[in-house]
Design an enzyme around this catalytic site. Structure first.
Site, short mmCIF file in Angstrom:
data_model
loop_
_atom_site.label_atom_id
_atom_site.label_comp_id
_atom_site.label_asym_id
_atom_site.label_seq_id
_atom_site.Cartn_x
_atom_site.Cartn_y
_atom_site.Cartn_z
CD GLU A 1 -1.89 -2.39 1.34
OE1 GLU A 1 -2.79 -3.22 1.16
OE2 GLU A 1 -0.75 -2.69 1.76
CG HIS B 1 -11.68 -6.76 6.01
ND1 HIS B 1 -10.79 -7.32 6.90
CD2 HIS B 1 -11.10 -6.91 4.78
CE1 HIS B 1 -9.74 -7.80 6.24
NE2 HIS B 1 -9.90 -7.55 4.97
#
Length: 665
Positions: free
Chosen positions: A400, A469
């Site tokens: 990322e 999540h």
């Protein structure tokens, strides 16, 4: 003079001597600049932090020797030498260190953040290792343009311990980017000897990444320039990344004022015997250049730096009224479009169509992220785009920070990257690239760094995705000045806002709700654009203002419909853009209804709802006839078990109950 020819390969002796003398001049400029900066810092004429590169002049000059104007560099907190070697003028730099308006970055960056992308200087950086992923972005832009440009990413041996080092080098290797990762190994990571920081040498690391490696005496400018000329030539010909280790030594402490208890005076004195300037003078003598010529260069540079100091001293500081300058680029004014009235389509179709439109319309746009290419995205949103736009829809490793850094560097290099972070929860993995790079670089460079990039991500509770999540983190992002945060609630707005975000000159985080990918609505025309920073009243009302965004707007509309049957008129506002916040639309509605309820999926405490409540009791206080109320999950991680998640997450019924209570006040 900048040359692409190694001084070791030059045929004529006179030309060789001239090049040696120019190398010496550049090193002497760095040395004298740093010496005067040290003196000025001690005299309190330079504020802030100061990290000097005295003793490391040869690696900077030698590395930049074969670079042309279009080639790029990224630098470190010890970056004065790098940017001077790349061609930045000493006068504007001195003014920047003194915090003057005429400084390189208008006094907004200071010593650690000097940049000039127009000269291929993509920034010194106060975050250790942060320049490395940014360099991959600049190199990506170079590769997409296929113009033969290369990038040199300077870093110190301490940065090798950073995850950003691994992510950047690995991505560069996978993509075969034209970048030289140049480690100036001065044997100290701040206060710690390199031996205490690493167990594997850089040669072994390079082998592990499957890239080239070269070692050079970083105190010998002729050796560095010759080796770098060969490396750069290979990269221009299509070669992949190379890791170069230049062994050198810094004479001063990690920072000015460092007590240097971690090394002895004898060690420093011994290192000074390999002074890069003395090494260069020996080369000059061997080439038949008289000492008087080098002495004349010394005198010339002394005068140049003194003139820079005197000029900078007489300049004004930035005026108070310029405080807000350079935070964001002016965005184009867009009218509110007509309501969509086409065939029914889904939010997921809106994402793909917006990306497809912008890729087709602008060759500067490219898309990158984990499995966005061949895999078409984990939700199938980008399916088919990689085939339609070869090389411009790029799969990345699961890295990322490298993904975001690539976006930052590519944006500064003139591209319009759209990168994907698969889940909003993963923003924390790469937060530096948003917090300290994308959001701040335009400001810290005094507007020199363009930052037209989009970070697409998604979230959504309600499907037992668990605590890592399911998070709605828009408040965290909205609290970062310089970032635009967008959260659409329907397919037409998703299309229009994403197109506007890609065309916007500012960094935009575009947050989709995965539970809405199948949500259907009328399709807008292909030229549909929705203005950023403007909320929309999606249901008129007179009794209560209800503000929401993203998927919860649909729950808000359902709750308002329930209340209408009971005689309560609820006005629903869809924020659409979280930052910058459209305060005017909210206050205008509050002035009409005198009541405010806010509903959001993020946890209640310290959220966007709290900011809206503060707005109401500050600027809208005299309109209030009831308490401002928030409907949001309690401040705890999202549960996994469906029974607990249902209890935790607000619904249209929860919102309706709150509206009834406020209507009765």
């Amino acid at each position: 003079m900048t040359t692409t020819e190694s001084p070791q390969q030059t045929g004529g002796g006179s030309a060789h001597a001239d090049q040696l003398l120019e190398m010496y001049r550049r090193m002497r400029r760095i040395r004298r600049f740093e010496e005067r900066a040290s003196e000025l810092y001690k005299a309190t004429e330079i504020p802030g932090f100061l990290h000097l590169s005295i003793g490391q002049e040869a690696s900077a000059v030698g590395a930049c020797w074969p670079l042309g104007p279009r080639d790029g560099i990224t630098s470190t907190h010890r970056g004065h030498g790098h940017v001077l070697a790349k061609g930045l003028d000493s006068a504007s730099m001195m003014a920047e260190l003194m915090g003057k308006e005429a400084g390189t970055c208008h006094g907004r960056g200071g010593s650690m953040h000097i940049a000039d992308p127009g000269l291929g200087i993509y920034g010194a950086n106060g975050i250790v290792g942060a320049g490395l992923p940014i360099a991959t972005g600049v190199a990506t832009a170079a590769k997409l343009r296929a113009a033969g440009d290369v990038v040199v990413a300077f870093f110190g041996d301490g940065a090798v311990a950073q995850g950003m080092f691994h992510e950047a080098v690995n991505l560069a290797a996978v993509w075969d980017l034209p970048v030289v990762f140049l480690c100036e190994n001065n044997h100290y990571s701040e206060f710690s000897p390199a031996a205490e920081q690493h167990r594997a040498p850089l040669s072994a690391r390079a082998a592990g990444y499957g890239i080239g490696y070269a070692h050079v005496d970083g105190n010998d400018v002729l050796a560095v320039a010759g080796m770098m000329t060969d490396v750069v030539e290979r990269l221009r010909g299509g070669g992949g990344p190379v890791l170069v280790e230049a062994e050198t030594y810094r004479w001063h402490g990690h920072y000015e004022g460092d007590p240097e208890r971690y090394r002895s005076a004898q060690e420093v004195a011994a290192a000074k015997e390999r002074d890069p300037l003395l090494v260069a003078r020996r080369h000059l003598a061997s080439a038949g250049v008289p000492a008087a010529a080098a002495d004349a260069v010394d005198e010339e540079i002394d005068k140049e730096i003194e003139a820079a100091v005197e000029w900078a001293r007489g300049l004004p500081e930035p005026a108070p009224e310029t405080l807000y300058d350079y935070v964001s680029a002016p965005r184009p004014a867009l009218p509110e479009p007509a309501p969509a009235a086409g065939e029914i389509f889904r939010s997921m179709d809106a994402v793909r169509l917006a990306l497809e439109h912008e890729l087709a319309a602008d060759p500067a746009v490219f898309v990158a992220g984990i499995d966005v290419g061949a895999g078409g995205n984990v939700f199938g949103l980008t399916r088919g785009l990689a085939e339609a736009f070869p090389g411009r829809v790029r799969d990345t490793p699961i890295s990322e920070s490298a993904i975001l850094g690539t976006a930052v560097g590519a944006a500064m290099a003139g591209m319009k990257p759209v990168v994907e972070i698969m889940y909003m929860d993963f923003i924390g993995v790469c937060l530096d690239m948003l917090l300290n790079q994308a959001a701040k670089l335009r400001f810290m460079t005094g507007g020199r760094a363009a930052m037209p990039l989009v970070v697409r991500t998604q979230f959504g509770a309600g499907r037992s995705s668990g605590s890592q999540h399911s998070q709605s983190l828009e408040a965290l992002l909205a609290h970062i000045p310089g970032l635009t945060v967008v959260m659409p609630s329907n397919p037409a707005d998703t299309y229009g806002l994403l197109r506007a975000a890609i065309q916007d000159p500012n960094p935009v985080v575009f947050v989709e709700n995965r539970l809405q990918y199948g949500f259907k609505g009328p399709k807008p025309p292909v030229d549909h654009m929705v203005p950023l920073g403007r909320a929309k009243v999606v249901r008129e009302g007179t009794d209560i203002t209800l503000v929401s965004w993203s998927r919860m707007v649909q729950d808000a509309l359902a709750a308002a419909e329930s209340l209408a049957a009971e005689g309560v008129s609820v006005e629903v506002i869809d924020l659409r853009t979280i930052a910058p916040l459209d305060r005017e639309t909210v206050l205008a509605s509050l002035a009409k209804t005198n009541r405010l309820v806010i509903a959001h999926e993020a946890v209640r405490d310290f959220g966007v709802g709290a900011e809206l409540a503060a707005l109401a009791v500050d600027e809208g206080f005299w309109h209030l006839d009831a308490p401002v109320t928030r409907v949001a999950p309690p401040p705890m991680p999202a549960p996994y078990a469906p029974s607990l998640e249902r209890q935790w997450l607000p619904s249209s019924d929860t919102i309706a109950d709150t509206l009834r209570r406020i209507a009765a006040v």
